[in-house]
Design a protein around this motif. Sequence first.
Motif, mmCIF file in Angstrom:
data_model
loop_
_atom_site.group_PDB
_atom_site.id
_atom_site.type_symbol
_atom_site.label_atom_id
_atom_site.label_comp_id
_atom_site.label_asym_id
_atom_site.label_seq_id
_atom_site.Cartn_x
_atom_site.Cartn_y
_atom_site.Cartn_z
ATOM 1 N N ILE A 115 42.338 35.913 36.672
ATOM 2 C CA ILE A 115 41.355 36.128 37.734
ATOM 3 C C ILE A 115 39.969 36.392 37.150
ATOM 4 O O ILE A 115 39.828 36.870 36.023
ATOM 5 C CB ILE A 115 41.771 37.290 38.656
ATOM 6 C CG1 ILE A 115 41.790 38.619 37.900
ATOM 7 C CG2 ILE A 115 43.115 37.017 39.306
ATOM 8 C CD1 ILE A 115 41.952 39.817 38.798
ATOM 9 N N HIS A 118 35.037 40.383 39.791
ATOM 10 C CA HIS A 118 33.971 40.293 40.793
ATOM 11 C C HIS A 118 32.636 40.738 40.174
ATOM 12 O O HIS A 118 32.545 41.827 39.595
ATOM 13 C CB HIS A 118 34.312 41.194 41.979
ATOM 14 C CG HIS A 118 33.550 40.877 43.229
ATOM 15 N ND1 HIS A 118 32.174 41.013 43.320
ATOM 16 C CD2 HIS A 118 33.951 40.411 44.438
ATOM 17 C CE1 HIS A 118 31.778 40.665 44.520
ATOM 18 N NE2 HIS A 118 32.833 40.294 45.227
ATOM 19 N N LEU A 168 37.890 40.889 47.872
ATOM 20 C CA LEU A 168 39.183 40.941 47.187
ATOM 21 C C LEU A 168 40.350 40.770 48.173
ATOM 22 O O LEU A 168 41.372 40.166 47.834
ATOM 23 C CB LEU A 168 39.319 42.248 46.416
ATOM 24 C CG LEU A 168 38.403 42.385 45.195
ATOM 25 C CD1 LEU A 168 38.558 43.761 44.555
ATOM 26 C CD2 LEU A 168 38.674 41.300 44.155
ATOM 27 N N LEU A 171 40.607 37.171 48.724
ATOM 28 C CA LEU A 171 41.173 36.544 47.532
ATOM 29 C C LEU A 171 42.690 36.749 47.483
ATOM 30 O O LEU A 171 43.439 35.843 47.076
ATOM 31 C CB LEU A 171 40.519 37.132 46.278
ATOM 32 C CG LEU A 171 40.831 36.480 44.935
ATOM 33 C CD1 LEU A 171 40.387 35.025 44.914
ATOM 34 C CD2 LEU A 171 40.161 37.252 43.800
ATOM 35 N N THR A 172 43.136 37.905 47.913
ATOM 36 C CA THR A 172 44.579 38.190 47.947
ATOM 37 C C THR A 172 45.293 37.240 48.887
ATOM 38 O O THR A 172 46.392 36.749 48.577
ATOM 39 C CB THR A 172 44.821 39.650 48.396
ATOM 40 O OG1 THR A 172 44.176 40.530 47.470
ATOM 41 C CG2 THR A 172 46.306 39.969 48.431
ATOM 42 N N GLN A 178 48.820 36.506 42.674
ATOM 43 C CA GLN A 178 47.976 37.319 41.792
ATOM 44 C C GLN A 178 47.640 38.680 42.398
ATOM 45 O O GLN A 178 46.687 39.336 41.967
ATOM 46 C CB GLN A 178 46.675 36.562 41.495
ATOM 47 C CG GLN A 178 46.849 35.355 40.601
ATOM 48 C CD GLN A 178 47.402 35.733 39.240
ATOM 49 O OE1 GLN A 178 47.045 36.762 38.679
ATOM 50 N NE2 GLN A 178 48.295 34.908 38.722
ATOM 51 N N ASN A 181 47.102 41.722 39.976
ATOM 52 C CA ASN A 181 45.850 41.689 39.226
ATOM 53 C C ASN A 181 44.651 41.968 40.127
ATOM 54 O O ASN A 181 43.718 42.694 39.743
ATOM 55 C CB ASN A 181 45.672 40.331 38.549
ATOM 56 C CG ASN A 181 46.597 40.143 37.365
ATOM 57 O OD1 ASN A 181 47.024 41.118 36.744
ATOM 58 N ND2 ASN A 181 46.923 38.903 37.050
ATOM 59 N N ILE A 182 44.672 41.386 41.323
ATOM 60 C CA ILE A 182 43.569 41.602 42.252
ATOM 61 C C ILE A 182 43.496 43.071 42.648
ATOM 62 O O ILE A 182 42.402 43.652 42.759
ATOM 63 C CB ILE A 182 43.724 40.688 43.486
ATOM 64 C CG1 ILE A 182 43.588 39.224 43.072
ATOM 65 C CG2 ILE A 182 42.674 41.039 44.546
ATOM 66 C CD1 ILE A 182 44.005 38.233 44.143
ATOM 67 N N THR A 185 41.629 45.213 40.153
ATOM 68 C CA THR A 185 40.170 45.156 40.269
ATOM 69 C C THR A 185 39.688 45.944 41.486
ATOM 70 O O THR A 185 38.605 46.527 41.464
ATOM 71 C CB THR A 185 39.662 43.705 40.335
ATOM 72 O OG1 THR A 185 40.204 43.052 41.480
ATOM 73 C CG2 THR A 185 40.063 42.926 39.093
#
Length: 219
Positions: A115, A118, A168, A171-172, A178, A181-182, A185
Amino acid sequence: MQTRRFFDEELNQLKKEVEELAEDTKQVLRKAVNALYDSDLEAAQTIIDSDNIYNSKEQHINESALVMIAKQQPVASDLRRLIVAIKISTDLERMADHGKNIAKATLHLGENHPISIHPSIKDMMNSALEMVDTAINAYHLEDVSFARLLAEKDDKVDKLYGQVTKDLLELTADNPDQIQNIMQTAYISRYIERFADHITNIGESILYLIKGVSYDLND
């Protein structure tokens, strides 16, 4: 007269140690975020291993202030200076802890995570570092105007945090594989937001030092 001069020297030394701890927290946050973007696991581990340094500095400040209270029985204004030194050092130690937590999250992400970090996380860091500088100036100069600026600067960090969280979450939804990992962040952005909140606490302590009454900068 000589006793008072010696006490003033002790107060100045204590203030210097608090300011040095504040500078330390800046370095912890900067190094932690740089390690995140660089996927530098060695640097992240060094930050974690160094955490006891800041715990020890906080403890030393607190013990020094308590000894001065016990031995000198200070007047109201001096007592506030000692109490505020303890309160600020506690917030600073917790700020260093948030830097350590960012380093831990970097280790969880690992060296070859897929990833992209951001970009606004770095913006959050820069805003938080500016807040530390403002807080140090407010404390050193005992300046109300600097202390009051911290609420406005904290709002900027909060807005960035809200945007990062929103992005985020989106993005999820698009990358369910992922999610771990997200989420790391997302935790990191939360740690920086909390770092900034502690600086606001410091601003409130400084206002108490100057004015002798409690303030809430989040009102």
